[in-house]
Design an enzyme around this catalytic site. Structure first.
Site, PDB file in Angstrom:
ATOM      1  N   ARG A 111       0.842  -1.199   0.000  1.00 21.09           N
ATOM      2  CA  ARG A 111       0.000   0.000   0.000  1.00 21.09           C
ATOM      3  C   ARG A 111       0.875   1.246   0.000  1.00 21.09           C
ATOM      4  O   ARG A 111       2.078   1.154   0.220  1.00 21.09           O
ATOM      5  CB  ARG A 111      -0.958   0.005   1.189  1.00 21.09           C
ATOM      6  CG  ARG A 111      -0.277   0.068   2.531  1.00 21.09           C
ATOM      7  CD  ARG A 111      -1.294   0.175   3.665  1.00 21.09           C
ATOM      8  NE  ARG A 111      -0.617   0.069   4.945  1.00 21.09           N
ATOM      9  CZ  ARG A 111      -1.243   0.058   6.118  1.00 21.09           C
ATOM     10  NH1 ARG A 111      -2.545   0.117   6.178  1.00 21.09           N
ATOM     11  NH2 ARG A 111      -0.555  -0.032   7.233  1.00 21.09           N
ATOM     12  N   ASN A 149      -4.458   8.370   5.127  1.00 18.98           N
ATOM     13  CA  ASN A 149      -4.306   7.499   6.292  1.00 18.98           C
ATOM     14  C   ASN A 149      -2.841   7.404   6.639  1.00 18.98           C
ATOM     15  O   ASN A 149      -2.017   7.085   5.777  1.00 18.98           O
ATOM     16  CB  ASN A 149      -4.819   6.086   5.992  1.00 18.98           C
ATOM     17  CG  ASN A 149      -4.869   5.225   7.246  1.00 18.98           C
ATOM     18  OD1 ASN A 149      -5.639   5.499   8.157  1.00 18.98           O
ATOM     19  ND2 ASN A 149      -4.025   4.215   7.309  1.00 18.98           N
ATOM     20  N   GLU A 150      -2.505   7.710   7.876  1.00 20.56           N
ATOM     21  CA  GLU A 150      -1.122   7.612   8.321  1.00 20.56           C
ATOM     22  C   GLU A 150      -0.159   8.090   7.232  1.00 20.56           C
ATOM     23  O   GLU A 150       0.698   7.342   6.754  1.00 20.56           O
ATOM     24  CB  GLU A 150      -0.786   6.183   8.753  1.00 20.56           C
ATOM     25  CG  GLU A 150      -1.552   5.766   9.992  1.00 20.56           C
ATOM     26  CD  GLU A 150      -1.071   4.443  10.584  1.00 20.56           C
ATOM     27  OE1 GLU A 150      -0.419   3.676   9.870  1.00 20.56           O
ATOM     28  OE2 GLU A 150      -1.351   4.197  11.766  1.00 20.56           O
ATOM     29  N   GLU A 307      -6.867   4.878  16.145  1.00 19.44           N
ATOM     30  CA  GLU A 307      -6.669   3.433  16.007  1.00 19.44           C
ATOM     31  C   GLU A 307      -5.870   2.913  17.189  1.00 19.44           C
ATOM     32  O   GLU A 307      -4.902   3.550  17.608  1.00 19.44           O
ATOM     33  CB  GLU A 307      -5.819   3.097  14.774  1.00 19.44           C
ATOM     34  CG  GLU A 307      -6.453   3.308  13.447  1.00 19.44           C
ATOM     35  CD  GLU A 307      -5.478   2.891  12.326  1.00 19.44           C
ATOM     36  OE1 GLU A 307      -4.563   2.076  12.565  1.00 19.44           O
ATOM     37  OE2 GLU A 307      -5.628   3.426  11.223  1.00 19.44           O
ATOM     38  N   TRP A 315       1.819  -7.437  12.573  1.00 20.20           N
ATOM     39  CA  TRP A 315       3.056  -6.976  11.919  1.00 20.20           C
ATOM     40  C   TRP A 315       4.275  -6.975  12.830  1.00 20.20           C
ATOM     41  O   TRP A 315       5.330  -6.504  12.442  1.00 20.20           O
ATOM     42  CB  TRP A 315       2.841  -5.581  11.312  1.00 20.20           C
ATOM     43  CG  TRP A 315       2.089  -4.622  12.197  1.00 20.20           C
ATOM     44  CD1 TRP A 315       0.750  -4.374  12.153  1.00 20.20           C
ATOM     45  CD2 TRP A 315       2.605  -3.799  13.256  1.00 20.20           C
ATOM     46  NE1 TRP A 315       0.391  -3.444  13.119  1.00 20.20           N
ATOM     47  CE2 TRP A 315       1.510  -3.077  13.808  1.00 20.20           C
ATOM     48  CE3 TRP A 315       3.873  -3.604  13.795  1.00 20.20           C
ATOM     49  CZ2 TRP A 315       1.660  -2.178  14.861  1.00 20.20           C
ATOM     50  CZ3 TRP A 315       4.024  -2.714  14.846  1.00 20.20           C
ATOM     51  CH2 TRP A 315       2.927  -2.010  15.366  1.00 20.20           C
ATOM     52  N   GLU A 355      -3.591  -8.328   6.479  1.00 21.45           N
ATOM     53  CA  GLU A 355      -3.912  -8.062   7.888  1.00 21.45           C
ATOM     54  C   GLU A 355      -4.948  -9.027   8.450  1.00 21.45           C
ATOM     55  O   GLU A 355      -5.601  -8.738   9.451  1.00 21.45           O
ATOM     56  CB  GLU A 355      -4.368  -6.610   8.044  1.00 21.45           C
ATOM     57  CG  GLU A 355      -3.198  -5.661   7.794  1.00 21.45           C
ATOM     58  CD  GLU A 355      -3.534  -4.194   7.925  1.00 21.45           C
ATOM     59  OE1 GLU A 355      -4.686  -3.824   7.626  1.00 21.45           O
ATOM     60  OE2 GLU A 355      -2.645  -3.419   8.301  1.00 21.45           O
ATOM     61  N   HIS A 358      -4.807  -9.758  12.114  1.00 20.63           N
ATOM     62  CA  HIS A 358      -4.891  -8.609  13.035  1.00 20.63           C
ATOM     63  C   HIS A 358      -6.217  -8.693  13.780  1.00 20.63           C
ATOM     64  O   HIS A 358      -7.252  -8.983  13.196  1.00 20.63           O
ATOM     65  CB  HIS A 358      -4.837  -7.321  12.211  1.00 20.63           C
ATOM     66  CG  HIS A 358      -4.554  -6.080  12.990  1.00 20.63           C
ATOM     67  ND1 HIS A 358      -5.450  -5.533  13.882  1.00 20.63           N
ATOM     68  CD2 HIS A 358      -3.466  -5.268  13.007  1.00 20.63           C
ATOM     69  CE1 HIS A 358      -4.921  -4.439  14.409  1.00 20.63           C
ATOM     70  NE2 HIS A 358      -3.718  -4.255  13.898  1.00 20.63           N
TER      71      HIS A 358
END
Ligand code: GAL
Length: 663
Positions: A111, A149-150, A307, A315, A355, A358
């Site tokens: 990503r 995002n981030e 988050e 991760w 993920e 997760h």
């Protein structure tokens, strides 16, 4: 700034319905209602679905999701969806792909595969922002906008030709002419003098150490490029929407390359993502630090935890799950430290993709699980805490933090690789945590007048104005403590001559003539019984009194700890890397001298923080130990509804929030 808070504490997480068949969506909303979820972030990684081919938008599915959420009473933090470009962008425009310092291209398939300086990416992403914002500006579910995002999580440093050109433009803006750049970069050294802007590149892979100021400026530029994307998206949003705008920061020990102090004015609310380092049994101290720092970036205002995880992540090398009760302790610790919302990544655990292991609010095993039961409990807890929304956190101590100092101190070719930025920062912070004292983590330019004690760990690079402000703070009666390898360089990473610690020499009343870093594993003793390692230096008192000196090592008899009276206050210098016990003793002396007391007197392992709104105060107590503890408290316990008259009994692993009655 646009107002962002609702009636209570926000609760929810990233919701990625596009990963699931539509039949699942109504079950999602039912479960969200059951859990008390009131805010979800939608559309974060949806670009490829919203714009499946260039310029053709498909919003049908998102229309249905937002309507369904609204019907269920769930509010939405809607993403601009620009976080990760669709594969067609790289195919049409391979020049948008980022490159590493060695020239390797970083391909799509993960990503965030875009060069942050790419004008093509900028244009296409803003087109998407216009389309999404134009369509949903008035949607009744949308209460907040979530830019990208981030930003910079994976692609903060790009070394491609497009970035090189953008770097040159940034440098022209900073220096105006080449002479000033040559001077700032010290290019008289190693035949590096530039005669033309076109000769300048990012610090690409080289034979030996790249010019340090070139490296530092590239780090500044890279943070600014990410910020530019935030600002560009915000500009578009501001013309189209009325809701508050945020983007999720990543404030914590692990994230070094975004200067969030400079980004804070670009958002209406500061929001942060935080994940525990699961291998660390004391990870709740890192959590507390991140929360206190996020509050510092927010200027003391409440902020939003955008988050964190209900349990394991996917991760880390070993993704340790949270034990029963930990989810609640972690979440409420953020609220204690100023969060007015607790969100998670993500609502429903993915069945596919990187993920899939997760954790989530709804695990693979479904709602009949420890995690979902704890999620429902947390929803009820947060509802009971609605009244703390908008209150601020009490703190008498400030710790100065500057991302530029972090970048500077960890450049290569320095006296010792063992001197890292977060080392002393964490040591001092943890020591305050153990002492039950709350600290604000703030930028050196912050007004310090409200603090009793200011700690200055490893502030290698510091500006004159900030040194002067610290001096005035001490002279007016404040107490400050500075640790080694602080004040060494100016903003160009040039040594401040005349003896170390350069900028702080006068304030501290000391002059160091030479550093004596220690060998790996080597320890030294001080005459007050302290032990230390990593660093010693040849300090000469120049007005300061000596509190402790070395008894062995390379510098027996030389001062290691000093105190300098300045006006009505005092400035302490710590010239070595004190071990934990010695650090605790030092911090206890500093707290004593500054008149700082713990929030309440609590046993070790119990975290106690106070939030305040005018005369009203709330005490948050979190028991990280495995035995019941007793604390002094008067008031109403909001989570249980019980009264505490003088004393609060807090079982092992439990949390209490008391509306204090302190009359
Ligand atoms: C964050 C990110 C989320 C998800 C999460 C996993 O960095 O914003 O999209 O990847 O980590 O922990």
């Amino acid at each position: 700034m646009r107002r962002w808070q609702g009636d209570g504490i926000y609760f929810g997480g990233d919701y990625n319905p596009e990963q699931w068949p539509e039949e699942t969506w109504s079950e999602d909303v039912d479960l969200m209602r059951q859990a008390g979820v009131n805010l979800v972030s939608v559309g974060i990684f949806s670009w490829a679905l919203l714009e499946p081919t260039p310029g053709r938008f498909e919003f049908g599915w998102l229309d249905r999701v937002l309507d369904l959420l609204h019907d269920g009473g769930i509010q939405v933090d809607l993403a601009t969806a620009t976080a990760s470009p669709p594969p067609w962008l790289a195919r049409e425009h391979p020049e948008t792909l980022p490159r590493r310092a060695d020239g390797a291209i970083l391909w799509p398939g993960g990503r965030q595969a875009y060069c942050p300086s790419s004008p093509v990416f900028r244009e296409r992403s803003l087109e998407l922002v216009r389309a999404v914002a134009g369509r949903y500006a008035e949607h009744p579910a949308v209460v907040m906008w979530h830019v990208s995002n981030e930003l910079g999580c994976h692609n903060v440093h790009c070394y491609c030709d497009v970035s090189a050109e953008a770097f040159r433009c940034w440098l022209r803006e900073r220096y105006g002419d080449l002479d000033r750049l040559n001077d700032a970069w010290g290019t008289a050294f190693w035949s590096q003098r530039y005669g033309d802007w076109a000769e300048i590149n990012p610090p690409r892979a080289a034979l030996t150490f790249a010019n340090p100021t070139q490296q530092l400026d590239f780090l500044r530029f890279s943070s600014d490029e990410q910020r530019a994307q935030l600002r560009a998206e915000r500009e578009v949003l501001q013309t189209l929407v009325r809701q508050p705008i945020t983007t999720n920061f990543m404030i914590g020990f692990g994230i070094k390359h975004m200067d969030y102090h400079s980004w804070a004015s670009d958002v209406d609310l500061v929001s942060n993502d935080h994940y525990l380092t699961a291998a660390d049994p004391q990870a709740h101290l890192g959590l507390a630090f991140a929360a206190d720092h996020t509050r510092g970036v927010a200027g003391g205002d409440p902020w939003l935890l955008m988050e964190h995880s209900t349990s394991a992540v996917n991760w880390q090398p070993r993704n340790v799950a949270k034990l029963p009760g930990q989810l609640r302790r972690n979440s409420l610790a953020h609220v204690a430290r100023g969060a007015d919302g607790v969100l998670f990544f993500q609502w429903r655990a993915s069945r596919a993709g990187a993920e899939k292991f997760h954790s989530a609010l709804v695990p693979h095993a479904g709602p009949d699980t420890k995690v979902f039961r704890e999620v429902c409990q947390l929803g009820a807890d947060l509802k009971a805490l609605a009244e703390v929304r908008g209150s601020r956190v009490d703190a008498d101590v400030a710790i100065l933090f500057d991302w530029e100092a972090w970048w500077g101190v960890e450049l290569d070719s320095h006296p010792s690789v063992d001197v890292t930025y977060t080392d002393r920062l964490k040591a001092l912070y943890d020591s305050l945590w153990r002492a039950g004292v709350t600290a604000d983590i703030v930028h050196p330019s912050t007004d310090l007048s409200g603090y009793r004690l200011v700690l200055v760990p490893t502030l290698y690079l510091v500006r004159d104005a900030d040194v002067d402000a610290l001096h005035r703070y001490v002279a007016a009666g404040g107490t400050a403590a500075v640790t080694y390898f602080s004040g060494i360089v100016d903003a160009n990473d040039h040594i401040r001559l005349g003896g170390y610690p350069g900028a702080f020499r006068e304030l501290l009343g000391v002059r160091t003539e030479e550093f004596f870093p220690l060998r790996e594993g080597e320890q030294v003793q001080l005459d007050d019984g302290s032990t230390a390692d990593v660093w010693t230096e040849w300090v000469h008192p120049d007005g300061a009194e000596v509190l402790a000196s070395y008894t062995d090592g390379p510098l027996p008899g030389v001062p290691a700890l000093t105190r300098h009276r300045v006006g009505d206050g005092a400035a302490w210098y710590v010239g070595t890397r004190l071990h934990e016990q010695a650090t605790d003793r030092l911090v206890a002396r500093l707290l004593d001298e500054a008149g700082v007391r713990p929030t309440v007197s609590a046993p070790p392992g119990v975290e106690v923080v106070r939030r305040r709104d005018g005369d009203r105060t709330w005490l948050f107590a979190i028991n990280h130990t495995d035995t019941e503890v007793r604390l002094p408290a008067h008031g109403v316990e909001l989570l249980t509804g019980g009264q505490c008259a003088g004393e609060l009994a807090l079982p092992a692993g439990e949390v209490a929030v008391v509306r204090e009655d302190r009359t």
